[in-house]
Design a protein around this motif. Structure first.
Motif, PDB file in Angstrom:
ATOM      1  N   ALA A  23       1.078  -1.500  -0.302  1.00 44.07           N
ATOM      2  CA  ALA A  23       0.142  -0.223   0.048  1.00 44.07           C
ATOM      3  C   ALA A  23       1.054   1.499   0.383  1.00 44.07           C
ATOM      4  N   TRP A  28       1.368   2.068  -6.375  1.00 44.13           N
ATOM      5  CA  TRP A  28       0.681   1.220  -6.213  1.00 44.13           C
ATOM      6  C   TRP A  28      -0.742   0.877  -6.679  1.00 44.13           C
ATOM      7  N   PRO A  29      -0.624   2.629  -6.658  1.00 44.88           N
ATOM      8  CA  PRO A  29      -1.889   3.095  -7.640  1.00 44.88           C
ATOM      9  C   PRO A  29      -2.081   2.980  -8.957  1.00 44.88           C
ATOM     10  N   ILE A  31      -0.015   0.083  -9.986  1.00 50.20           N
ATOM     11  CA  ILE A  31      -0.189  -1.240 -10.456  1.00 50.20           C
ATOM     12  C   ILE A  31      -1.788  -1.883 -10.041  1.00 50.20           C
ATOM     13  N   GLN A  32      -2.644  -0.827  -9.446  1.00 48.72           N
ATOM     14  CA  GLN A  32      -4.066  -0.884  -9.682  1.00 48.72           C
ATOM     15  C   GLN A  32      -4.803  -1.053 -10.417  1.00 48.72           C
ATOM     16  N   ALA A  33      -4.490  -0.037 -11.051  1.00 50.81           N
ATOM     17  CA  ALA A  33      -5.443   0.617 -12.257  1.00 50.81           C
ATOM     18  C   ALA A  33      -4.888  -0.259 -12.938  1.00 50.81           C
ATOM     19  N   PHE A  36      -5.904  -4.873 -11.040  1.00 50.79           N
ATOM     20  CA  PHE A  36      -7.479  -4.963 -10.382  1.00 50.79           C
ATOM     21  C   PHE A  36      -8.556  -3.490 -10.125  1.00 50.79           C
ATOM     22  N   ASN A  37      -8.780  -2.798 -11.407  1.00 50.99           N
ATOM     23  CA  ASN A  37      -9.611  -1.614 -11.558  1.00 50.99           C
ATOM     24  C   ASN A  37     -10.557  -2.784 -11.523  1.00 50.99           C
ATOM     25  N   SER A 225      -6.849  -6.233 -16.205  1.00 52.78           N
ATOM     26  CA  SER A 225      -7.851  -7.159 -14.828  1.00 52.78           C
ATOM     27  C   SER A 225      -8.645  -7.910 -14.800  1.00 52.78           C
TER      28      SER A 225
END
Length: 261
Positions: A23, A28-29, A31-33, A36-37, A225
């Motif tokens: 986190a 991380w932002p 990678i998340q987008a 893990f969107n 994703s």
């Protein structure tokens, strides 16, 4: 009580530290987008789930085909007597051949090669021949698992069956195989779990399974994703089977301990 608390505390600390490291990572932002969107995961889920049904169908058919074909090979290889020598040799050659070739290579060769030949009377479906290649490959491994179970049956069982007047085939079917299959059931469960994952290899020959559908979505959106959705579906299928394999292994170990006591 105390060991349980220590175990729970160590798990919480370790996973908490990993979550904090992820986190607080500046990337991380991004990678998340990309992976893990939630919007992309929801949009890709229907197509990926439809493809996953193909994975499960191929897996269930392959499990049955492998179980039967590998058992037949193992029985032939375990038959004794000079008359069965040519058949034993053919089984050994089969095992050496298909254990020595990567599953991916077999899937490509059969999935692309045989349909391209357009042989009359044979299917032209890459899905069929890709699944067929997996059956051929996995049967070589499962055959050896069966054979190890057959060899583990005490020689006295075979002698007793012969004393009752049973021939070689009857001895194998009625006396040896029931014990052999029970002995190797935990190992067979692990093979079933591995096969469920390897069915995804069919995506390389264009079969629109879960992985292929996820790749198609990724190619159109440049977002990964959908691949995570496919991964989650495979986990939902494999984790319960892995726990079942563990339970069967534990039961088998307890049974053996009871027999030796």
């Amino acid at each position: 009580m105390v060991p349980g608390l220590i175990s729970a505390g160590s798990i919480v600390v370790m996973f908490g530290a990993l979550a904090w490291l992820v986190a607080t990572n500046p990337n991380w932002p991004r990678i998340q987008a990309q992976f893990f969107n939630l919007d992309h995961m929801i949009a890709a889920a229907p197509k990926v789930a439809t493809g996953f049904l193909i994975n499960m169908q191929v897996w269930m058919i392959a499990v049955v085909a492998i179980g039967v074909w590998a058992l037949l090979l193992a029985v032939i290889r375990s038959l004794r007597g000079p008359w069965f020598a040519p058949f034993r040799l053919m089984v050994v050659l089969y095992i050496d051949l298909f254990r020595g070739l990567p599953v991916l290579l077999l899937v490509i060769l059969f999935g692309f090669g045989i349909p391209a030949l357009r042989i009359p009377g044979l299917p032209n479906s890459g899905l069929f021949w890709g699944g067929f290649a997996m059956v051929l490959s996995y049967s070589a491994y499962v055959c050896e698992i069966y054979r190890s179970g057959i060899d583990a049956v005490h020689e006295g069982q075979r002698a007793a069956a012969h004393a009752l007047g049973l021939n070689e085939w009857q001895v194998m079917i009625h006396a040896i195989l029931p014990q052999a299959i029970r002995n190797v059931l935990p190992s067979l469960m692990n093979i079933i779990v591995a096969l469920q994952k390897d069915v995804a290899l069919l995506s390389v020959i264009g079969v629109r399974d879960a992985v292929r559908e996820a790749q198609i979505y990724t190619a159109g959106t440049f977002n990964y994703s959908s691949l995570v959705v496919a991964a989650l579906l495979f986990l939902l299928a494999t984790i319960p089977m892995a726990r079942l394999a563990d339970w069967i292994t534990r039961r088998d170990r307890e049974r053996r301990l009871q027999v030796t006591e």
